[in-house]
Design a protein around this motif. Structure first.
Motif, PDB file in Angstrom:
ATOM      1  N   UNK A  12       0.839  -1.212  -0.854  1.00 36.94           N
ATOM      2  CA  UNK A  12      -0.018  -0.343  -0.449  1.00 36.94           C
ATOM      3  C   UNK A  12       1.317   1.265  -0.157  1.00 36.94           C
ATOM      4  N   UNK A  13       2.018   1.319   0.538  1.00 40.02           N
ATOM      5  CA  UNK A  13       3.039   2.559   0.777  1.00 40.02           C
ATOM      6  C   UNK A  13       3.078   2.938   2.093  1.00 40.02           C
ATOM      7  N   UNK A  14       3.104   2.294   2.759  1.00 42.54           N
ATOM      8  CA  UNK A  14       2.870   2.149   3.999  1.00 42.54           C
ATOM      9  C   UNK A  14       3.945   3.072   4.597  1.00 42.54           C
ATOM     10  N   UNK A  18       5.463   6.430   5.790  1.00 42.19           N
ATOM     11  CA  UNK A  18       5.085   7.553   6.868  1.00 42.19           C
ATOM     12  C   UNK A  18       6.858   7.507   7.474  1.00 42.19           C
ATOM     13  N   UNK A  19       7.780   6.798   6.805  1.00 45.59           N
ATOM     14  CA  UNK A  19       8.585   7.208   6.631  1.00 45.59           C
ATOM     15  C   UNK A  19       9.062   8.581   6.364  1.00 45.59           C
ATOM     16  N   UNK A 136       4.996   1.600  12.208  1.00 48.81           N
ATOM     17  CA  UNK A 136       5.117   0.642  11.595  1.00 48.81           C
ATOM     18  C   UNK A 136       4.866  -0.251  11.141  1.00 48.81           C
ATOM     19  N   UNK A 137       3.653  -0.827  12.180  1.00 46.27           N
ATOM     20  CA  UNK A 137       3.094  -1.766  11.476  1.00 46.27           C
ATOM     21  C   UNK A 137       2.990  -3.259  10.710  1.00 46.27           C
ATOM     22  N   UNK A 138       3.169  -4.067  11.000  1.00 43.30           N
ATOM     23  CA  UNK A 138       2.616  -5.659   9.494  1.00 43.30           C
ATOM     24  C   UNK A 138       1.530  -5.042   9.007  1.00 43.30           C
ATOM     25  N   UNK A 167      -3.631   2.545   6.307  1.00 37.95           N
ATOM     26  CA  UNK A 167      -3.315   2.679   4.388  1.00 37.95           C
ATOM     27  C   UNK A 167      -4.573   2.061   3.684  1.00 37.95           C
ATOM     28  N   UNK A 168      -4.493   2.319   2.351  1.00 36.35           N
ATOM     29  CA  UNK A 168      -5.124   1.645   1.636  1.00 36.35           C
ATOM     30  C   UNK A 168      -5.082   2.322  -0.151  1.00 36.35           C
TER      31      UNK A 168
END
Length: 305
Positions: A12-14, A18-19, A136-138, A167-168
């Motif tokens: 998703x680019x999560x 986030x970074x 940042x979670x799995x 995120x989606x």
């Protein structure tokens, strides 16, 4: 403030979003800490271009080891000093940017009470030191998500804000998956209620981030054939209606990250020179990162939180 980043699906680019949000907030002068709780794939170091921890840190010193009680403190990496793009120094006016990596070769693991308490103490300690903590979670309903939700379930009552970014991608499948992750029977909201959090407070702490979005008026769309552009417009409108029905509409959306070649082909920190000098990235992408970074602390986007 503790911000928990999650997605139901991978890709998703999560992590890269986030970074980049962490990077932008640090540039603005905030002290920022990034925790890599993607235990199955702790690669935040690769996105940040810290080669020594590109796939996590040596076993025995990372977050895995800390949570298992094998080390008293998890390793910390000063991103400004170790990232390949940073010039090995903190930019003038910037705050701290610190990475807590996972262990290389680590993986998901069942959660127990001792781990929950270690996680809680870690977050409380970091909250005393940093303005913003990004976790940042799995992807999906992981042990990492279970662990952090339990560890943070009573932090809000102590005055520490806990917020969720879900995120989606802008597709039907991702919208349905994100809805299930949050509002499903075993979703984030119901789990929070079972942990003693008021349902309204729980829902107010959650906002959605759309990624890889192609708006109908974007430059990329203008290059399509008329039939393609018309079809894409219809798809976009259908997705807007679906998102509204599934409670992922504009009132619950806090950010929209446009499709960008750099993010497609190489997940990395996007700097201003990538837009102004080399011109490999789009200015709209940086603007979207900055907008999301700003909104993290704007109370009007978080209702009663």
């Amino acid at each position: 403030m503790i911000v928990l980043a999650i997605s139901d699906k991978g890709g998703t680019g999560r992590s890269v979003t986030t970074t980049n949000v962490a990077y932008r907030r640090a540039l603005q002068g905030d002290d920022v800490c990034f925790l890599d709780f993607d235990f199955g794939s702790p690669t935040a170091g690769a996105i940040l271009e810290v080669e020594s921890v590109s796939r996590g840190i040596k076993m025995g010193t990372g977050l895995h080891s800390y949570l298992h009680g094998e080390t008293a403190e998890p390793a910390r990496i000063d991103v400004w000093r170790h990232a390949g793009w940073s010039g090995r120094r903190r930019p003038l006016g910037a705050g701290r940017l610190v990475l807590l990596p996972g262990d290389e070769g680590g993986g998901e693991f069942p959660v127990d009470a001792a781990m929950i308490e270690r996680c809680r103490q870690l977050l409380l300690g970091l909250a005393e030191e940093f303005s913003i903590i990004l976790v940042d979670l799995s992807a999906g309903r992981s042990y990492a998500a279970e662990l952090v939700q339990e560890a943070t379930s009573n932090l809000g009552s102590g005055g520490e804000a806990v917020r969720w970014l879900v995120f989606h991608r802008w597709t039907r499948q991702h919208i349905l998956a994100a809805h299930g992750l949050v509002f499903g029977e075993r979703g984030i909201v119901n789990n929070g209620v079972q942990l003693g959090i008021d349902r309204d407070v729980m829902e107010d702490s959650i906002r959605f981030v759309r990624t890889a979005v192609q708006e109908p008026d974007s430059v990329q769309i203008s290059q399509l054939r008329p039939a393609q552009a018309s079809w894409l417009q219809r798809c976009h409108e259908e997705l807007l209606e679906l998102a509204a029905r599934r409670r992922l509409g504009r009132s619950m959306m806090i950010g929209s990250i446009p499709l960008d070649p750099v993010l497609q082909w190489r997940e990395q920190i996007i700097r201003d020179l990538d837009v102004r000098s080399t011109q490999i990235a789009n200015p709209e992408t940086v603007a979207a990162f900055e907008d999301l970074a700003d909104k993290l602390t704007q109370k009007n986007f978080w209702a009663a939180v």
